[in-house]
Design a protein around this motif. Structure first.
Motif, PDB file in Angstrom:
ATOM      1  N   MET A   1       0.840  -1.193   0.000  1.00 31.85           N
ATOM      2  CA  MET A   1       0.000   0.000   0.000  1.00 31.85           C
ATOM      3  C   MET A   1       0.883   1.254   0.000  1.00 31.85           C
ATOM      4  O   MET A   1       0.987   1.977   0.987  1.00 31.85           O
ATOM      5  CB  MET A   1      -0.914  -0.011   1.230  1.00 31.85           C
ATOM      6  N   PRO A   2       1.548   1.492  -1.154  1.00 27.42           N
ATOM      7  CA  PRO A   2       2.381   2.699  -1.217  1.00 27.42           C
ATOM      8  C   PRO A   2       1.556   3.980  -1.358  1.00 27.42           C
ATOM      9  O   PRO A   2       2.088   5.068  -1.153  1.00 27.42           O
ATOM     10  CB  PRO A   2       3.226   2.463  -2.480  1.00 27.42           C
ATOM     11  N   ALA A   3       0.281   3.842  -1.680  1.00 28.79           N
ATOM     12  CA  ALA A   3      -0.535   4.998  -2.045  1.00 28.79           C
ATOM     13  C   ALA A   3      -1.099   5.709  -0.822  1.00 28.79           C
ATOM     14  O   ALA A   3      -2.314   5.801  -0.644  1.00 28.79           O
ATOM     15  CB  ALA A   3      -1.651   4.538  -2.985  1.00 28.79           C
ATOM     16  N   VAL A   4      -0.218   6.215   0.010  1.00 29.23           N
ATOM     17  CA  VAL A   4      -0.652   6.924   1.210  1.00 29.23           C
ATOM     18  C   VAL A   4       0.148   8.217   1.366  1.00 29.23           C
ATOM     19  O   VAL A   4       1.210   8.383   0.775  1.00 29.23           O
ATOM     20  CB  VAL A   4      -0.467   6.061   2.482  1.00 29.23           C
ATOM     21  N   ILE A   5      -0.382   9.106   2.192  1.00 30.79           N
ATOM     22  CA  ILE A   5       0.303  10.380   2.424  1.00 30.79           C
ATOM     23  C   ILE A   5       1.513  10.187   3.329  1.00 30.79           C
ATOM     24  O   ILE A   5       2.583  10.724   3.073  1.00 30.79           O
ATOM     25  CB  ILE A   5      -0.666  11.386   3.076  1.00 30.79           C
ATOM     26  N   GLY A   6       1.318   9.425   4.405  1.00 30.76           N
ATOM     27  CA  GLY A   6       2.383   9.317   5.402  1.00 30.76           C
ATOM     28  C   GLY A   6       2.820   7.888   5.623  1.00 30.76           C
ATOM     29  O   GLY A   6       2.501   7.279   6.639  1.00 30.76           O
ATOM     30  N   PRO A   7       3.580   7.318   4.701  1.00 28.83           N
ATOM     31  CA  PRO A   7       3.959   5.900   4.817  1.00 28.83           C
ATOM     32  C   PRO A   7       4.918   5.651   5.979  1.00 28.83           C
ATOM     33  O   PRO A   7       5.665   6.538   6.383  1.00 28.83           O
ATOM     34  CB  PRO A   7       4.664   5.619   3.487  1.00 28.83           C
ATOM     35  N   ALA A   8       4.887   4.432   6.475  1.00 23.64           N
ATOM     36  CA  ALA A   8       5.831   3.995   7.505  1.00 23.64           C
ATOM     37  C   ALA A   8       6.075   2.511   7.301  1.00 23.64           C
ATOM     38  O   ALA A   8       5.122   1.750   7.120  1.00 23.64           O
ATOM     39  CB  ALA A   8       5.259   4.251   8.901  1.00 23.64           C
ATOM     40  N   PRO A   9       7.329   2.081   7.315  1.00 21.35           N
ATOM     41  CA  PRO A   9       7.601   0.652   7.130  1.00 21.35           C
ATOM     42  C   PRO A   9       7.068  -0.162   8.303  1.00 21.35           C
ATOM     43  O   PRO A   9       6.932   0.344   9.414  1.00 21.35           O
ATOM     44  CB  PRO A   9       9.125   0.594   7.065  1.00 21.35           C
ATOM     45  N   GLY A  10       6.756  -1.419   8.007  1.00 21.17           N
ATOM     46  CA  GLY A  10       6.347  -2.309   9.097  1.00 21.17           C
ATOM     47  C   GLY A  10       4.856  -2.421   9.337  1.00 21.17           C
ATOM     48  O   GLY A  10       4.432  -2.841  10.419  1.00 21.17           O
ATOM     49  N   GLY A  11       4.062  -2.095   8.346  1.00 17.53           N
ATOM     50  CA  GLY A  11       2.613  -2.125   8.527  1.00 17.53           C
ATOM     51  C   GLY A  11       2.019  -3.511   8.375  1.00 17.53           C
ATOM     52  O   GLY A  11       2.719  -4.502   8.112  1.00 17.53           O
ATOM     53  N   LEU A  12       0.693  -3.564   8.519  1.00 16.65           N
ATOM     54  CA  LEU A  12       0.011  -4.854   8.409  1.00 16.65           C
ATOM     55  C   LEU A  12       0.093  -5.419   7.001  1.00 16.65           C
ATOM     56  O   LEU A  12       0.069  -4.679   6.012  1.00 16.65           O
ATOM     57  CB  LEU A  12      -1.478  -4.691   8.766  1.00 16.65           C
ATOM     58  N   GLY A  13       0.167  -6.727   6.914  1.00 15.89           N
ATOM     59  CA  GLY A  13       0.066  -7.412   5.640  1.00 15.89           C
ATOM     60  C   GLY A  13      -1.395  -7.559   5.240  1.00 15.89           C
ATOM     61  O   GLY A  13      -2.311  -7.307   6.031  1.00 15.89           O
ATOM     62  N   TYR A  14      -1.589  -7.984   4.005  1.00 14.23           N
ATOM     63  CA  TYR A  14      -2.958  -8.112   3.498  1.00 14.23           C
ATOM     64  C   TYR A  14      -3.766  -9.102   4.317  1.00 14.23           C
ATOM     65  O   TYR A  14      -4.889  -8.824   4.737  1.00 14.23           O
ATOM     66  CB  TYR A  14      -2.901  -8.539   2.036  1.00 14.23           C
ATOM     67  N   TRP A  15      -3.197 -10.273   4.587  1.00 12.46           N
ATOM     68  CA  TRP A  15      -3.966 -11.267   5.319  1.00 12.46           C
ATOM     69  C   TRP A  15      -4.197 -10.873   6.760  1.00 12.46           C
ATOM     70  O   TRP A  15      -5.200 -11.261   7.375  1.00 12.46           O
ATOM     71  CB  TRP A  15      -3.322 -12.656   5.216  1.00 12.46           C
TER      72      TRP A  15
END
Lengths: 317, 317, 317, 317, 317, 317
Positions: free
Chosen positions: C251-265
């Motif tokens: 989900m690169p399509a965000v204003i304020g990205p941060a590594p380590g987010g939730l996966g799809y599942w």
């Protein structure tokens, strides 16, 4: 999501329409073509395994690049001041793509040659969408027995190697092979620039044969008139467009880019200028490499050049 | 400038090496293959003109994606704890790409089927690089007369449509066609998720046939063990990998992406797990679409999966 | 050429179908909605002029991201083991997008609040597609007078600033505003990581209020069970998904990205887990920024999460 | 317009702030550093002219990648459950970038070595941002005379070539050179996968020396615990992170990508786990190649890893 | 996979050839250069830490951008109507890259100045590949004691700030510093457009000094002739090309882009025109920022401009 | 990290400055504007739900595209030979963005019309930043009661459909609606090319009305003079610029691209030429689609065109 994904998605459910260029009728049986103009995809002819496949998807990509306009074919086309086919009753068909064998370039050439010859026998003018730049060899071969040809090429490279490591039918030898065909009476090569496969001796051979070169630098300095002056009124012209002849800013989707290529209007105006004084006996567009397109703009540009060719051919009757 | 441009540039001057996968010896004559393992490119089998060509350049792209490592084939491969081929004397050859005819899918299938059959007759295990996801139909057809097969498929879609608008050999019907082959005794389908071509009735037909499904959700919840448990020890396994079975974050280069696919280690571990209890009788990787690759990473990923298959096959002797 | 270009091309000629999410019936008059579930686009609520518009095209982009599957709605959805709506007779409508005024955030909030309140009065469950992350404030406001809510948020940031330079309704204050609503009885915040707008005091305020935090690190270490354990069986859950809660690789399509987010599942499984023990009373997805999407994959991912929500709501009746 | 363009635009008018990592105070004079932790940019050490410069902009790119958060340093950092530096009074400075000479790798190494040695003499822990993966050689050299080191490396490659065409200090020899330093008592290498420069003999040499390898496959199968178990409580750990050790889906910005690398939380959790039982005596991050970043996400990821290191070092006092 | 990745891959195994521009012989010892023309990389001179490093990889990227043609150096170059070096016996060497210290701009300038001065003492014409646009300051400084110079600059910005926050040697002051050198007798600045660092007073100072400006608008209206008319026959010309002087459609790889820049042929024709009436005493190309290149096309464009300079210098003997 | 991310990052902590175009003063209350020139964002007017939102973020993106130069407004602008506003005392304000309702295009039009009418009543010249190409309809409507207008349009399409499936106010009908306004006395349409929505009858209607067309082909052949000749000295000109009138190589960020559009200097020179003989009574720029921008270059190009309009308007007093 791109259009093709959507189409695939739909097809999973419905296997809907196989697309043709601008929605022109499909004519898979070349030998039955009833038309003045036929589009023909030639995914590959190349003897170089590591080259040709980069262009194999080009006919599909170029058809897809303009698919959104297929239902608008009767609209005003401002490059013509009327509909694409004007008030002509020209019939245009899309014969789909030829088979190819990555390991059998003689076979590829034979297939391409037979297909084009069949069209010519039926008085159908071919609009060939390549594929790599060895494709014009069999295409031109098919004109044997027809009127003497003037070949006008747009290309960053002159393609006059006699052979490259023994291979005589590769994309570096295209124009030399053309020069050996008795029915090619005149060659005009436009857009050469920078360094390619040709060595000074190759270039000299071309000059000795009688090729007229208008380099990209010449074109920048003197415009298109000198090119048009080289074509006798009434000539039968085969126009071969290597996409790398165009500038990478409008045509990044090529194998061997070089800065300083033709602009869009230079290509279009050259086509219209040729059509005004000569007969466009055939056309090919080669070296389009889909993987380097940026947002589909190169495919759209290629497709619009094909549209201009079709509109001009239609008007020539 | 990308590697392939450089190669073209060089080729303009020298027409140097035709590339094979990881530099394995070329073997253009399939009928003369003297090897345990053969790589075979199948650019296209698709009956859908607007689909197949998107994948036609895949074998070339995947070979190019790992070309920089061709001279390092004897180095340590840390996925194996030794060189790629270990201390085996396995012979691996690259048979190049098969011809294809965008307008003749029966012909495409026949060619693919014959090539694979020829390899199998010579006891050469095929590693087929597609091409679209209708390719496994003729590939599996070629196993007729050989040992009963367990087919393990990784795919976001189950491909169980009987026909789509009359077409029975398209990429939405692959596994149903497989189920109809008497020599396919077991089918395990891994990674299905979201919506594809299959309707509930298609899914029910597959269940009725006896297909074992491990959906992507199942996989996320329970891991790979249940998949491996479905394969009897000693089975002859054909492994078919539709690239869209992998997650788009590692494999964006597909026609029909769906979030939630397998991770790289899930795919590799499944391969190694299968090889530990069964015989990998053949492999294909399909639906790779070069135009959607990002910086060549998807091609590299696909190529490394192929390497893992080759390393495992070699160790099986 | 992308799908939307093709559509525009067609529309120039035919002004064809206005698209709705997955082809569900359009219901522009919210007050007349006859449905169990309504999709509602809220392009923007933000009081920050330089932020909100980056997300204004999100509802359109997310609808477009899955448009190719609109005709396949009755197919098997493998995330559900049946069609998207199963054997329910749930009615789903798409109410289109709300108006917004970049200079009038109170007005934007009022419009959003009224629209959601109208749906709730009609017993229609809202699925709101933002827009920026201040949108949940008016959405949650609309639940006044309904059953006490458990708010489950996925977000990289906790949004607990009381005000930022005087502004109390911006995207940094969303959850604090929620906490002040008497009908919000429980807040669970999942996925916080790295640095955002919150200062330690803000975090402490949230803890003091009773918020339960499951940070991204917690989630990596302990999985989803602890999150589900925080939700009482039978709760009324509002699920608010800030796209930056997901990992930038999907989900690169965000204003304020941060590594380590939730996966799809992780996101899907959390949704299914909540639905198994509680009632999904409403949902929003916010902060999707179309200009940062890569090949439409983020829009597809967002759209599939919306599909999962709809399928779960439908099954809850 | 990207941030850096805006900054340049502003600088044309105002030459405003030279940026430091997260806004920590600048300390250009390394010999005067009054701090517990110092960030040090090392653009290049490489003896390979065609390699090193690809990473030369990495320190700048990584600083820029997190610049938007420089004013939020006192906010809650959810990876720590408190502000980045917690309630410590740790002083962190940014010493800027070291000079480098593309033609003088011994000089580059000497400069790097002296800088790190100076910091260590002043009891300042170094956080080195490379630069290519030959940088750890002089960095580790500088620990001579300090406590025996446990080196923990994350890398797709093991870097154990004794020499490559006579060059002994290139990025393929890093860990072998480390093994020759008397003060390196233990080496743990995590994340090796696929094929790199190492031949089986190189790998065997490493095993003979006593290196403990946890390959990427091992990590996928068994998790991080076995890695942590290899580190004795109380050890002095130098942590060297080659960006290609991370998965290309989160870290495409590397010279030599390989699928199957560590995830973000694996890297962070390993860091926190090490800090819980050992002392982080120094850190470097190398092989970041800005030209392959996608939307700045890789730079942000690298920067957050650096933040985690700083936060952990600060807490160790 | 890009060429550089392939090279790295190969290097892991073989550390093969360090690349030079177009394969010209390497000459790392500047003081020993036996040549008419020397290529010299100057990664950075900038006093602005946040600017310079963005261009540090430029010499490597530009060399790589044309590496595929290194073996074709004797082929026909159609920009010259003969091989690149024609029938001259000009010797061209590549001196590699100079060292730089991101924290020591006086040192950077000194190194650049010394290197160029050494070349000039040996009657070697320098072709300097930057690096940022403060590099021409020391380059021009090195011409002290040589023939009076006419400086021709292509740039979107005029670089006439006396200082920016106290800094007098930054990229906004380049041409003012040049104007203060007694041996610079004439300055012609081509391509200024839009807004940059210069205030009206700076511009007036330049006019007062005697600078001749041909803005991008002038160039569009009147062509190149007025520029050439400003150069006296027989002048010693130093040509400094800031890449942002070119149009972003062909040169996106710059720090400070501005629409409306020179086209490729404008730049090439200006070079050839100058060479026809004056002596090209030296050349630099600066501000190339690799991270913003698109498919390597900008690097190729820059490299071809360098080729044109070399070919022209060679022909001048 | 892009600038906007940085700003958001900062805003999380500080909610700093709302940005205006080039830093001109904000004037959210249109009815109180004390200025000669006002910038007005109109995110959308479109009746087509699937089209308009693609452009909704355009005003924000264009403001952001030039934000780095906001502090340099008094610098020399080389397109003017002086500062942007010269020595005028013109006041320029930015009124921010108008509200819009994706489901209520009559309301959108009414809002746009009222805002522009209010500005005109106060003798403020509007510079409208769209939004889709139906926006000029209400903008031109607002000129009722003012001096007769000459409308000059740059567009790839002529927008002369009377209706498309019943819709009369869509982006395919813009110029026909304009032709029906009594106060529009002259229409000049520049840049038409290829195929759009117009059928031959639509084109004929426009000719019958008296529209003067200068197609892109005409422009290529004859330059701008014929366009300028069509404008009477002293005319009141409204200039409407559909971004797709520009060439995709400099303006890829459009919904409906077509090769062969105007170059940057053609657009700028046309603006300056018109200002030299007529009064620029108003301006709009429409169809900018942020999601297709490449590295922000299209936004910068659009913003510089707006700057040129503002500078010209200011000079006209």
């Amino acid at each position: 999501m791109t259009k093709e994904t959507a189409d695939i998605g739909r097809m999973f459910g419905a296997a809907e329409a196989v697309e043709t260029f601008m929605g022109f009728p499909a004519c898979p049986d070349i030998g039955a073509a009833q038309a003045e103009i036929a589009i023909l995809g030639a995914p590959c002819a190349s003897p170089y395994r590591s080259v040709g496949p980069y262009c194999a998807g080009a006919p599909t990509a170029i058809r897809a690049g303009i698919a959104g306009y297929a239902t608008s074919r009767s609209h005003q086309d401002f490059d013509f001041g009327g509909p694409l086919l004007g008030d002509t009753d020209a019939r245009v068909v899309d014969c789909g793509d030829l088979p190819y064998d990555p390991e059998d370039s003689p076979g590829n050439r034979a297939r391409i040659g037979r297909a084009v010859a069949t069209l010519l026998e039926r008085a159908v003018r071919p609009v060939v969408i390549g594929g790599d730049d060895s494709i014009p060899i069999p295409v031109l071969q098919a004109y044997e027995g027809h009127a003497p040809l003037t070949v006008v090429q747009i290309d960053a490279h002159i393609d006059w190697r006699d052979e490259v490591q023994g291979e005589r039918f590769g994309l570096s030898s295209t124009m030399r092979r053309a020069s050996e065909m008795g029915w090619v009476e005149r060659i005009i090569q436009v857009g050469a620039r920078a360094i390619g496969s040709a060595r000074p001796g190759d270039y000299q051979d071309a000059l000795d044969w009688g090729v007229k070169f208008v380099t990209a630098r010449d074109l920048d300095a003197h415009g298109l008139e000198p090119v048009l002056d080289l074509v006798p009124r009434g000539a039968e012209v085969f126009f071969t467009l290597d996409c790398d002849g165009l500038d990478p800013s409008i045509m990044p989707a090529v194998i061997g880019p070089a800065p300083g290529g033709l602009g869009y209007w230079q290509a279009v105006t050259l086509l219209h200028g040729l059509a005004a004084k000569a007969r466009i006996a055939g056309f090919d567009i080669v070296e389009f490499m889909p993987a380097r397109d940026v947002q589909g703009l190169a495919a759209l540009t290629a497709a619009r050049l094909v549209c201009n060719v079709i509109g001009l051919m239609a008007r020539q009757g």
